[in-house]
Every structure is written in C-alpha cells, then in structure tokens.
Write a protein that holds these residues in place. Sequence first.
Motif, PDB file in Angstrom:
ATOM      1  N   ARG A 107       3.553 -12.243  -3.104  1.00 42.88           N
ATOM      2  CA  ARG A 107       5.036 -12.408  -3.103  1.00 42.88           C
ATOM      3  C   ARG A 107       5.567 -11.227  -2.286  1.00 42.88           C
ATOM      4  O   ARG A 107       5.313  -9.956  -2.161  1.00 42.88           O
ATOM      5  CB  ARG A 107       5.561 -12.235  -4.554  1.00 42.88           C
ATOM      6  N   PRO A 108       6.563 -11.599  -1.264  1.00 50.23           N
ATOM      7  CA  PRO A 108       7.022 -10.629  -0.292  1.00 50.23           C
ATOM      8  C   PRO A 108       7.775  -9.669  -0.505  1.00 50.23           C
ATOM      9  O   PRO A 108       7.881  -8.697  -0.078  1.00 50.23           O
ATOM     10  CB  PRO A 108       7.401 -11.425   1.229  1.00 50.23           C
ATOM     11  N   ASP A 109       8.574  -9.750  -1.452  1.00 49.12           N
ATOM     12  CA  ASP A 109       9.624  -9.083  -2.194  1.00 49.12           C
ATOM     13  C   ASP A 109       9.912  -9.154  -3.528  1.00 49.12           C
ATOM     14  O   ASP A 109      10.427 -10.029  -4.020  1.00 49.12           O
ATOM     15  CB  ASP A 109      11.011  -9.586  -1.404  1.00 49.12           C
ATOM     16  N   GLY A 110       9.270  -7.843  -4.258  1.00 55.14           N
ATOM     17  CA  GLY A 110       9.561  -8.016  -5.446  1.00 55.14           C
ATOM     18  C   GLY A 110      10.384  -6.640  -5.995  1.00 55.14           C
ATOM     19  O   GLY A 110      10.205  -5.795  -5.249  1.00 55.14           O
ATOM     20  N   ASP A 111      10.958  -6.988  -6.966  1.00 53.46           N
ATOM     21  CA  ASP A 111      11.748  -5.806  -7.947  1.00 53.46           C
ATOM     22  C   ASP A 111      10.719  -5.305  -8.950  1.00 53.46           C
ATOM     23  O   ASP A 111      10.677  -6.353  -9.884  1.00 53.46           O
ATOM     24  CB  ASP A 111      13.038  -6.443  -8.408  1.00 53.46           C
ATOM     25  N   ASP A 139       3.251 -10.676  -9.648  1.00 51.28           N
ATOM     26  CA  ASP A 139       3.264  -9.804  -8.855  1.00 51.28           C
ATOM     27  C   ASP A 139       2.179  -8.779  -9.045  1.00 51.28           C
ATOM     28  O   ASP A 139       1.830  -7.842  -7.838  1.00 51.28           O
ATOM     29  CB  ASP A 139       4.697  -8.905  -9.166  1.00 51.28           C
ATOM     30  N   SER A 151       1.595  -6.758  -4.980  1.00 49.97           N
ATOM     31  CA  SER A 151       2.282  -6.978  -3.878  1.00 49.97           C
ATOM     32  C   SER A 151       2.804  -5.495  -3.272  1.00 49.97           C
ATOM     33  O   SER A 151       2.981  -4.664  -4.136  1.00 49.97           O
ATOM     34  CB  SER A 151       3.550  -7.919  -4.111  1.00 49.97           C
ATOM     35  N   SER A 166       5.414  -4.373  -2.449  1.00 53.21           N
ATOM     36  CA  SER A 166       6.847  -4.296  -2.812  1.00 53.21           C
ATOM     37  C   SER A 166       7.001  -3.645  -4.090  1.00 53.21           C
ATOM     38  O   SER A 166       7.901  -3.192  -4.431  1.00 53.21           O
ATOM     39  CB  SER A 166       7.642  -5.701  -2.623  1.00 53.21           C
ATOM     40  N   VAL A 167       5.897  -3.799  -5.122  1.00 56.15           N
ATOM     41  CA  VAL A 167       6.053  -3.340  -6.389  1.00 56.15           C
ATOM     42  C   VAL A 167       4.939  -2.452  -6.623  1.00 56.15           C
ATOM     43  O   VAL A 167       4.806  -1.967  -7.536  1.00 56.15           O
ATOM     44  CB  VAL A 167       6.004  -4.492  -7.387  1.00 56.15           C
TER      45      VAL A 167
END
Length: 274
Positions: free
Chosen positions: A155-159, A212, A255, A257-258
């Motif tokens: 996943r390219p963009d995770g919170d 993620d 990922s 991002s996280v």
Amino acid sequence: MPETEPSSYPENPTWDHLEKLAAEAAQLAASLLRAQTGSQLQISAKSSRTDLVTDMDVACEAAIVEFLTSHRPDDAVLGEEGAGRDGTTGVRWIIDPIDGTVNFVYGHVGFGVSVAAEAAGQVVAGAVVDPILHETFTAHAGGGARLNGDPIAVRPDGDPSMALVATGFSYDHSRRRRQTEVLGELLPHIGDIRRVGGAAIDLCTVACGRVDAFFEVGLNPWDYAAGALIAEEAGAIVQDLNGGPPSRQFVFAASPSVADALLTLLQNAEADQI
C-alpha cells in the motif's frame, strides 16, 4: 501464474529460474492439498498440543523434495517436516509444505505452501501458493514480486493510526501471554489487528496491500523465507525489531509509509521480550 508442466533448468541458474522452479514445486503441493479437501487426516502434535502436523504435511514435503531434486539433484534442502541434506551447488531449498496446518485441519482459509531458494546465505527466490484461493505469489531478488504473474506492491500511502496489522501467536503458552500484553499496548494506536494463522500468507498480504504490516516472534526460516522476500520485492520494509535481517527473534514487514511508526510502537511495547 498458472500451473505448468515442469520446465528445464540450467546447472548454474539465474534467480528467475529458481523462482519458476519454486512456483512449480509449490503448485504441485497445492494441488495435492486441494485433492485432499474433506478427506480424513492423520493428525499428531509436535512442540505443543496446538502445534499440529498431518500426514499431508509429510506427503507434500516429500513431493516437493522429489520434484526439486529431479531438476536439481545436487542442491541442499531444509524442510519443516525433517527433509534435510547437504548440497554442492551453493543453493539450498527451504520448504514449508503447509504453513498454517491448523487452518488446513479445520478447513479454514489462510494456509499455504512455501518454497524458497537460498544462495550464499541469502534468499534469492521464492513462491507461496494459497491452494484455496488459487493464488501464487512469487519473487526473485531484484526482480519485483508477482501475484499469478502480475506485479504487486505494498500500500503506497498508509496512516499508522489506521493501519491494519497482521500477526500470529506462538505455540508456547507463556510466550502467548506476553504477546497479548504487547497487543494490548499496540491496539490503541493502530486501526486493527488481523490474525490469520499462516506467516507465509500474512507476509504476502503485506506484499499485495491487503494489510499494512505484519510482525511475529518465534518463526522458523521455512515460515518466512519465501514470504519475506516477496514482501521486500513488493516494496516492504522487512527486518527484525532492531534493523537486522528477519530472524527467529522477530520478523517485521510493513509498507514504508507506516513502518517507522509501527516499529517505534513495538519497541516501546518491548516486543523483543515476548
């Protein structure tokens, strides 16, 4: 990647050749497992009463080893169910014939076949097959990761606060107690947890963006060898808790991002002590 007839492989293979061979071997075992769906199994326990092994674990490992050695008779082998031998080529096959045996016994999704090739101490190719979903995850070093032949990525963009995190639990009950304490500290800071029961499949779900991140303690090389490579080739950060390679002490994949935020949470929860 569709199931195919065995191909010819060179004596000095490139990593993509080993990837193809791993996929064919894993698909062979997956076909045996599908054929046994609903059949009566012979079941026994290994390290604890919840650590199960079936006659199909043993049969699938034997089939994988026979297939691999028919193509590469001088390679080394390490299998979960006892298959092991030295080799002379510098290549070693690391095999988990059924990762998630409890799921297989119960007819639950989340088990798979894992086959990895290691050269000079590094995993360079691997395949994980989900027999129920007919999914084949593959990768070789430097070549990206694929699902049924199509490229996949994390996943390219995770919170981090919304992250879906997969994990698993030890067969050792004292370690399980500590694992629940770590989860109690982690859960307030993330989206949710998923517990499927097969590390190889979990690592592949990171690779294709279904979760993620993934972490677990106490895994053996056959549990994570192929899946960790597939996740890394799909763009995941793959390591232990402190920045080293994944190991029995800790396997983490996420990922980018996280990854940093989750690692900090796990370190603060003292997950290396579980």
